[in-house]
Write an enzyme that holds these catalytic residues in place. Structure first.
Site, mmCIF file in Angstrom:
data_model
loop_
_atom_site.group_PDB
_atom_site.id
_atom_site.type_symbol
_atom_site.label_atom_id
_atom_site.label_comp_id
_atom_site.label_asym_id
_atom_site.label_seq_id
_atom_site.Cartn_x
_atom_site.Cartn_y
_atom_site.Cartn_z
ATOM 1 N N HIS A 301 0.848 -1.196 0.000
ATOM 2 C CA HIS A 301 0.000 0.000 0.000
ATOM 3 C C HIS A 301 0.882 1.244 0.000
ATOM 4 C CE1 HIS A 301 -3.483 -2.476 1.848
ATOM 5 N NE2 HIS A 301 -3.835 -2.102 0.630
ATOM 6 N N TYR A 476 3.875 -0.192 4.890
ATOM 7 C CA TYR A 476 4.581 -1.349 5.469
ATOM 8 C C TYR A 476 3.759 -2.635 5.321
ATOM 9 C CZ TYR A 476 6.919 2.632 7.656
ATOM 10 O OH TYR A 476 7.564 3.837 7.882
ATOM 11 N N HIS A 477 2.936 -2.715 4.285
ATOM 12 C CA HIS A 477 2.062 -3.869 4.074
ATOM 13 C C HIS A 477 2.595 -4.703 2.902
ATOM 14 C CE1 HIS A 477 -1.431 -1.249 5.859
ATOM 15 N NE2 HIS A 477 -0.563 -1.665 6.783
ATOM 16 N N LEU A 478 3.685 -5.389 3.104
ATOM 17 C CA LEU A 478 4.362 -6.114 2.033
ATOM 18 C C LEU A 478 3.769 -7.514 1.875
ATOM 19 C CD1 LEU A 478 8.076 -5.271 3.010
ATOM 20 C CD2 LEU A 478 6.320 -3.765 2.052
#
Length: 553
Positions: A301, A476-478
């Site tokens: 994101h 930080y949504h990997l």
């Protein structure tokens, strides 16, 4: 806790983050199955980990985080972007924003439609319920009451947040009492993994209770550097205690389970000989099994935030975080009262459409009664201000993660290709315009003075996109680098049992297996995946699919 006489266990888990913590707990419940967890970071003794506001400190601390950066691109204004991940017990759950957000039912129905049996919303809902201990009003047919992660409501309410919410309601966005109920659209306060003023990470909720068991061993400062294979069967893991040190090895009688996170799992597979043959050749790694999808299909994101200056006399988090006022907040936190020290970074959510078309939300928007300096990460402004941001729920822009070398102390290449897909640019523009409208409602007029970022003169599409390129950042949504899918899908890395295609004794259980981005923060979904995987690994029947309400079917 006793150390096994022989350096061999039934299961070896790489990573003690959200997924690894859940697995360690569930796989050792019977008291006979032995498990070794390898965590690259230290124990979670840093006091800032346990104070919710302490994430501002830990996020930049290489002692407990992977200080990863993305590759610079034209659509990030030539900037590399820090995309820090947790490197301690609890992983990113020890340094994240603590928001609990499941997403929409159709996120998971689409996974099942891709050929992943047992991953539809009705199938995964029981596992969401199993991970959480919901504290507060909720529908118990949808929410869990006895899981490891307490999920609580916001207890620090700011009048500017209330005005923002009322402005949204009057603009036609309904207040949603529980966005995790299966019906997401609306505005309200975030639910979070905070209890009695303290962060409850996956380590606290799942791993620590299990560490008292004699059949679990947790090794910290143990950086996995290779999977040990006999033919195509994974039989162990090599790891390093320090750079340049001698590798150590731990054996797995049943399975090796990779739970290192989206970047590290892809890299470990690649340096172990599982991945695209061309990449392995450049690395000088013999091919154990060619899997072209390893490291591909990466998504994240990408958020764009707007800032408004508050009127003189309005007290925001900026002022509360300094001087005597901060001392008062610390005293409130120490005595168990609501305080800015026990907050998630974003307080208010808006799940809505980026355009006027009917349908489910395609945006997540956030609001905070505080503002951060331009070009700085989590550094509050000197003047009173508020921040609101937005990002596309389901980004179509895809990138990759690739090992630079076989040295696992060297960060991998992380190329997300943010905003490369035209649909992401269109939704981002719609999000910026929606946020701007919501910051200029009559309800907020008594509190706010003027827009400072990007500024009221920035209005045209190309100007707004230029601002997004120069100022946007990761959430930080990997996800996605070990994508779940059938063997007929050339991009898939694991099957619907999370077993690596073409291999034996090797599974991946973390956010890297997500076939597509959920319309949410990824923590809750990662917990769910691990709960479901624990049943698969133990050979237990899956939980009975939930009976859904009509609005969540």
């Amino acid at each position: 806790m006793a150390t096994a006489a022989v350096d061999s266990f039934d299961y070896v888990i790489v990573g003690a983050g959200a997924a690894g913590s859940v697995l360690a707990n569930r796989l050792t419940e019977d008291g006979t199955t032995t498990v070794c967890v390898l965590e690259a970071g230290p124990p979670d003794r840093n006091p800032y980990i346990h104070i919710p506001a302490g994430f501002i400190k830990t996020l930049f601390d290489p002692a407990c985080t992977w200080q990863f950066k993305t590759e610079p691109t034209e659509r990030t204004g030539g900037r590399p972007i820090s995309t820090t991940q947790g490197r301690t017990l609890g992983g990113s759950s020890s340094v994240n924003g603590m928001v609990y957000n499941r997403g929409q039912p159709d996120d998971f129905n689409s996974w099942a439609q891709r050929g992943n049996r047992g991953w539809g919303y009705a199938d995964v809902l029981p596992y969401f319920r199993r991970t959480e201990r919901r504290i507060g009003v909720a529908d118990d047919s949808v929410r869990g009451r006895s899981g490891g992660i307490p999920v609580t409501d916001m207890d620090w309410i700011h009048p500017v947040s209330e005005a923002f919410i009322q402005g949204c309601v009057n603009a036609g966005i309904p207040r949603n009492p529980d966005y995790n109920s299966g019906s997401q659209a609306g505005v309200g306060y975030f639910q979070r993994a905070i209890l009695k003023g303290r962060r409850v990470s996956a380590a606290r909720g799942f791993l620590k209770p299990a560490m008292a068991r004699r059949n679990l061993e947790v090794r910290t400062n143990a950086r996995a550097c290779g999977i040990v294979f006999e033919g195509r069967r994974a039989v162990g893991v090599r790891y390093l205690a320090s750079r340049g040190g001698a590798p150590r090895e731990v054996r797995a009688r049943r399975e090796v389970i990779l739970s290192g996170g989206t970047a590290n799992t892809a890299r470990l597979l690649q340096v172990s000989g599982v991945g695209p043959a061309a990449l392995l050749g450049r690395l000088g790694v013999p091919v154990v099994h060619e899997l072209p999808g390893v490291g591909e299909n990466f998504r994240d994101h990408y958020a764009v935030r707007l800032v408004m200056r508050a009127k003189p006399g309005v007290t925001t988090m900026n002022e509360l975080s300094r001087g005597p006022r901060l001392g008062l907040q610390i005293a409130r936190w120490a005595t168990g009262r609501p305080s800015i020290l026990a907050l998630a970074p974003s307080q208010v959510h808006v799940f809505w459409r980026s355009d006027d078309a009917p349908g489910a939300p395609d945006l997540q928007c956030v609001f905070t009664p505080g503002s951060y300096k331009e070009g700085a990460v989590y550094v509050l402004d000197e003047y009173p201000g508020v921040t609101a941001g937005a990002w596309p729920h389901r980004p179509e822009s895809k990138g990759h993660v690739r090992a630079r070398s076989t040295d696992v102390f060297e960060d991998p290449v992380i190329q997300p290709n943010y905003l490369s897909d035209p649909m992401d640019r269109q939704v981002t523009l719609g999000g910026i315009r929606l946020v701007r409208r919501l910051l200029n409602t009559p309800e907020l007029a008594p509190y706010l003075e003027r827009e400072t970022l990007p500024g009221p003169d920035v209005r045209a599409d190309d100007e707004l996109l230029d601002y997004a390129y120069r100022n946007g950042s990761t959430c930080y949504h990997l996800i996605g680098t070990a994508r779940m899918g059938p063997a007929s899908d050339p991009t898939a890395v694991v099957d619907d049992q999370l077993r690596v295609h073409g291999m034996e004794g090797l599974r991946v259980v973390d956010a890297s297996v997500m076939p597509s981005m959920p319309s949410a923060n990824t923590y809750a979904t990662t917990l769910m995946i691990a709960e479901k995987a624990s049943d698969m690994i133990r050979g237990r029947p899956a939980e009975e699919p939930a009976v859904l309400r009509a609005d969540a079917a």
